[in-house]
Design a protein around this motif. Structure first.
Motif, short mmCIF file in Angstrom:
data_model
loop_
_atom_site.label_atom_id
_atom_site.label_comp_id
_atom_site.label_asym_id
_atom_site.label_seq_id
_atom_site.Cartn_x
_atom_site.Cartn_y
_atom_site.Cartn_z
N CYS A 8 1.17 -1.01 0.09
CA CYS A 8 -0.26 0.24 -0.11
C CYS A 8 0.28 1.25 -0.16
O CYS A 8 2.33 1.32 0.63
N CYS A 11 -0.16 2.74 4.43
CA CYS A 11 0.62 1.98 5.26
C CYS A 11 1.03 1.30 5.24
O CYS A 11 2.36 0.65 6.01
N CYS A 51 -7.06 -0.55 -0.19
CA CYS A 51 -6.07 -1.27 1.14
C CYS A 51 -7.34 -1.17 1.90
O CYS A 51 -7.80 -0.19 2.34
N ASN A 53 -6.83 -2.12 4.82
CA ASN A 53 -5.82 -1.95 6.25
C ASN A 53 -5.56 -0.24 6.68
O ASN A 53 -6.85 0.02 8.07
N CYS A 54 -5.74 0.20 5.30
CA CYS A 54 -5.82 2.16 5.75
C CYS A 54 -7.24 2.64 5.21
O CYS A 54 -7.13 4.08 4.88
#
Ligand code: ZN
Length: 417
Positions: A8, A11, A51, A53-54
């Motif tokens: 990413c 992050c 992403c 995650n973020c």
């Protein structure tokens, strides 16, 4: 889900899921000169991922920046809407932060200096940073001090050494281009110090989702921000968004005000926008899958309309030849058999062909008008309608693909009144 083979850009986690694959495309701003008309230009993947995650939305492939920005045909001074926008924004920021004569304003990606020139009447010192030599020349000619450089930490150090610390650092329409994102943010962190403010304007992903504006995706735009994802990026570098708003430029842009963490009170505007994004599902992958489905439905509907014009023997030209137009044409496979030419007022582009689709770019003045225009620069459509009254009165039509596919002509305008 299909995981993209990348870390990413925000992050750093390997958690980017593909949701929109626009195929291989040439660089959208690399216009084709007549001498190269019989050669195929380089094509690169244009895949968009989210992403998990973020929540940062980004493209997978990075075209080397030197090949994209060393000779940049986009000049910000060319549209009236944009010039007015820069003037209003400069005046608002001067008032908000009480900027005084001799205070320094630095603009990253300053293009031809249009924005910075709006601070000069108030006696502020300005400095632009832009890598494109041809537009830096224009800026210097306009009296805006500008360095022809890519901004990074080293440049930040040099600015502080030579010009002192700026009160305000800005970046408009550039903060999604940056290949060295983290080095740029570290440079900004240095530049603003304890008391300075960084104001970023970037195309708002929320607006792209609401308007189905997938044509904002192109190789220069590496990342696409929501408030949530840009906050996550700044947090990695000890910075904090303390004010946020939407501004009506480029079809909807996000403006965030950033300072070192804890230096300024986080305002209600930030809390409200966070809630709004949560409510609209901008942090959920399903939202992006739905967006992609709607893009392919738009393709089918638009091709249907263009084929109908063709069957009736009508000519269609593109109205303008913006970068985003290349994405739309190339993603949908539209070439000269459906749209015969692109008419453009920026003389730097005339005589070239659009990349991929190879629509020839012709001057928008005089000559025979087509039966209809496909509007590529749809974010300036109101400006076009205002100046094309005679064309519409004479039976001309506009095909507007975004934000909602529609045909605008004399009778549709009368119906709307
Ligand atoms: Zn991430």
């Amino acid at each position: 889900m299909t995981k993209l083979d990348m870390a990413c850009r925000g992050c750093g986690e390997r958690s980017v899921e593909l949701f929109l694959d626009l195929g291989d495309q040439p660089h959208c701003n690399r216009l084709i000169p007549p001498a190269l008309a019989d050669q195929r230009e380089p094509y690169y993947p244009l895949q968009v991922g989210f992403c998990t995650n973020c929540t940062l939305v980004q493209i997978s492939y990075t075209v080397p920046k030197e090949s994209m920005f060393s000779d940049y045909p986009y000049v910000s001074g060319t549209t009236k809407t944009l010039v007015q926008h820069f003037k209003d924004t400069a005046e608002r920021l001067i008032a908000t932060y009480g900027l005084k004569a001799d205070d320094l304003v630095v603009d990253i990606g300053s293009n031809d200096g249009t924005w910075l020139s709006k601070y000069q009447p108030s006696g502020l010192r300005v400095l632009g940073i832009d890598p494109a030599a041809n537009v830096v020349e224009l800026a210097l000619k306009n009296g805006v001090p500008t360095w022809a450089r890519f901004f990074n930490e080293t440049v930040a150090d040099e600015i502080i050494a030579k010009e002192g610390a700026p009160k305000l650092v800005t970046a408009a329409g550039v903060f999604f281009h940056l290949e060295e994102l983290h080095s740029v943010v570290r440079g900004v962190e240095k530049l603003i110090g304890d008391d300075g403010v960084f104001v970023v304007q970037a195309i708002y992903l929320g607006g792209m989702l609401d308007n189905l504006a997938f044509d904002q995706v192109y190789h220069e735009h590496l990342v696409y921000y929501t408030l949530k994802s840009i906050e996550a990026l700044f947090a990695l570098h000890g910075l904090e968004v303390f004010d946020a708003r939407l501004v009506p430029i480029h079809g909807g842009s996000l403006e965030v005000h950033v300072a070192r963490k804890g230096r300024r009170t986080v305002q209600q505007s930030v809390l409200a926008m966070r809630e709004e994004e949560e409510r609209k599902g901008y942090g959920a992958f399903e939202t992006y899958q739905r967006f992609a489905e709607n893009v392919w439905k738009l393709r089918d509907d638009l091709i249907g309309i263009l084929d109908d014009y063709k069957a009736r023997g009508k000519t269609v030209h593109a109205y303008g030849a913006p970068a985003k137009g290349a994405t739309l044409l190339n993603s949908f496979g539209i070439t000269t058999d459906r749209v015969q030419a692109a008419e453009e007022k920026n003389k730097m582009k005339v005589g070239y062909a659009m990349p991929g689709s190879r629509l020839p770019i012709i001057a928008d003045e005089g000559g025979t008008r087509p039966d209809a225009y496909l509007v590529l620069a749809w974010n300036f459509f109101d400006e076009f309608v205002a100046k094309e009254g005679a064309y519409l009165e004479g039976g001309g039509e506009f095909i507007v693909p975004v934000p909602k596919l529609r045909i605008v002509n004399r009778s549709s305008l009368q119906a709307a009144e």
